[in-house]
Design an enzyme around this catalytic site. Structure first.
Site, short mmCIF file in Angstrom:
data_model
loop_
_atom_site.label_atom_id
_atom_site.label_comp_id
_atom_site.label_asym_id
_atom_site.label_seq_id
_atom_site.Cartn_x
_atom_site.Cartn_y
_atom_site.Cartn_z
CE1 TYR A 16 1.80 79.94 101.42
CE2 TYR A 16 -0.51 80.55 101.67
CZ TYR A 16 0.70 80.70 101.03
OH TYR A 16 0.82 81.62 100.02
CE LYS B 167 3.81 83.04 101.51
NZ LYS B 167 5.09 83.14 100.79
CB SER C 72 -0.14 85.36 100.50
OG SER C 72 -1.46 84.88 100.32
N1 UFG Z 1 -12.30 76.16 94.20
C1 UFG Z 1 -13.25 75.26 93.72
N2 UFG Z 1 -12.80 74.05 93.28
C2 UFG Z 1 -11.49 73.70 93.28
C3 UFG Z 1 -10.54 74.63 93.77
C4 UFG Z 1 -10.98 75.85 94.23
O1 UFG Z 1 -14.44 75.54 93.71
O2 UFG Z 1 -11.16 72.58 92.87
C5 UFG Z 1 -12.77 77.49 94.64
C6 UFG Z 1 -12.44 77.81 96.09
O3 UFG Z 1 -13.47 77.38 96.93
C7 UFG Z 1 -12.30 79.34 96.03
C8 UFG Z 1 -11.74 79.61 94.64
O4 UFG Z 1 -12.05 78.45 93.88
O5 UFG Z 1 -13.56 79.95 96.11
C9 UFG Z 1 -10.23 79.82 94.61
O6 UFG Z 1 -9.58 78.74 95.26
P1 UFG Z 1 -8.00 78.51 95.12
O7 UFG Z 1 -7.67 77.27 95.86
O8 UFG Z 1 -7.59 78.58 93.70
O9 UFG Z 1 -7.37 79.80 95.82
P2 UFG Z 1 -7.56 80.38 97.30
O10 UFG Z 1 -8.20 81.71 97.16
O11 UFG Z 1 -8.21 79.41 98.20
O12 UFG Z 1 -6.05 80.48 97.81
C10 UFG Z 1 -5.11 81.26 97.09
C11 UFG Z 1 -3.74 80.63 97.24
C12 UFG Z 1 -3.23 80.75 98.63
C13 UFG Z 1 -3.35 82.15 99.13
C14 UFG Z 1 -4.72 82.70 98.92
C15 UFG Z 1 -4.71 84.17 99.23
O13 UFG Z 1 -3.78 79.27 96.89
O14 UFG Z 1 -1.86 80.43 98.62
O15 UFG Z 1 -5.12 82.55 97.57
O16 UFG Z 1 -5.95 84.65 99.47
F1 UFG Z 1 -3.05 82.19 100.44
#
Ligand code: UFG
Length: 340
Positions: free
Chosen positions: A152, A156, A127
């Protein structure tokens, strides 16, 4: 070296099932292992509807060495793609032992069995989280691994290190570490997609549940990041493209074995609000949202440089964010209560 029979652990999950489809399409023989912790057995029927093939399936927890050994013993495997693992970032902070035990335990079991059964090729589902809080974007494969921001992510990083050491100790072992950015979308048929338990943690499934009225509005976590519109920027990749990246990786290991690391993303950053707008445009639907506080552990920007994957695998993402928005929504509409 020809790789044909591929053990796919976690093969009924969001990325695993799409990869099984991609493998079948290219004439590989995937053998699926999944403990159904975060997936449903009926996904096998859906794979059959799409591909016309019903892959061999073992309901096994990959930490159970004796059970997993049966899958190795009964099949003349050529390679393993190891997806199986827990993946909820927030839960991993609350229950680190659960995450370290399961994710490290299953990877080590797979490695021991590959060694015992002389399987020389392992593809690992890593990841972008291994880059931790990036100093700059885009991220290159040569960038340093940093302390991940949660257990998590730490699993990785650790599994990457374990596999590197194993490859160093055994020159006949080929290892591909695939660093996924943010997978979204679903199979265009609407039969396969992201099916989280409970309230989604990730952005796209959350938007989808708002779109169908299951959740009232999207909470946008922060609009004061150092990004053009203040909301977080990520590299969203269509899961079908991501799945094809695995096939391209196997082909690379077939002709040019060794230890390889690839970023699998699109190379393009998209903000939360840009994704919301793309979703609205692709599906002709409005997504209400409210700006809320930042979510702990989130970074401003995270996107990939994917030139290496293109150069060495001939692979690059070809689907757009709009394609992913359409396919994710299609899956959500066809499966209002998830896969049943
Ligand atoms: N976000 C919101 N509202 C939500 C969910 C997310 O505004 O309800 C925002 C977050 O703050 C972030 C973006 O949307 O800016 C993406 O968030 P995600 O939770 O979809 O994804 P992440 O980038 O936080 O995490 C993902 C995977 C992880 C992995 C990571 C790698 O979920 O498993 O990418 O960078 F580790």
């Amino acid at each position: 070296m020809s790789l044909k029979r591929i053990l796919v652990t976690g093969g009924l999950g969001f990325i695993g099932s799409e990869t099984v489809i991609a493998l079948l399409k290219e004439g590989y023989e995937p053998i699926v292992v999944d403990d159904l912790y975060n997936a449903k057995e009926v996904v096998l029927d859906r794979i059959e509807t799409i591909s016309g093939r019903h892959p061999l399936f073992y309901k096994i927890d990959c930490c159970d060495e004796r059970a997993l050994e049966a899958a190795f013993k009964e099949n003349e495997l050529d390679a393993v793609i190891h997806f199986a693992g827990y993946k909820a970032v927030g839960e991993s902070v609350a229950k680190p032992t659960k995450y370290y035990s399961n994710n490290l335990g299953s990877a080590l079991t797979v490695l021991r069995l590959c060694n015992r059964y002389r399987i020389h090729s392992i593809v690992f589902s890593s990841s972008a989280t291994v880059y931790g809080v990036p100093e700059r974007v885009p991220l290159f494969e040569t960038d340093p691994l940093r302390d991940a921001t949660n257990p998590y992510g730490e699993t990785k990083v650790m599994i990457e290190r374990i596999l590197r050491d194993a490859a160093k100790a055994d020159p006949t072992l080929n290892v591909a570490l695939l660093r996924y950015f943010n997978p979204i979308g679903g199979h265009p048929s609407g039969l396969l997609g992201e099916d989280p338990n409970g309230i989604p943690n990730n952005l796209m499934p959350y938007i989808c549940q708002v779109a169908v009225g299951k959740l009232p509005y999207l909470r946008v976590y922060g609009d004061d990041y150092k990004t053009p519109d203040g909301t977080g920027v990520r590299d969203y990749i269509h899961v079908v493209d991501l799945a094809e990246g695995h096939v391209a990786t196997l082909k690379k290991l077939e002709k040019d074995p060794g230890l390889v690391v690839y970023n699998l993303g699109t190379g393009k950053g998209t903000s939360v609000l840009e994704l919301v707008r793309a979703f609205e445009k692709a599906n002709g639907i409005e997504i209400p949202y409210k700006i809320e506080a930042r979510r702990p552990g989130d970074v401003d920007m995270n996107y990939a440089n994917c030139d290496k994957a293109f150069r060495e695998l001939g692979w690059k993402a070809r689907l757009t964010i709009e394609d992913a928005c359409r396919d994710a929504y299609n899956f959500q509409k066809k499966n209002p209560n998830g896969i049943e």
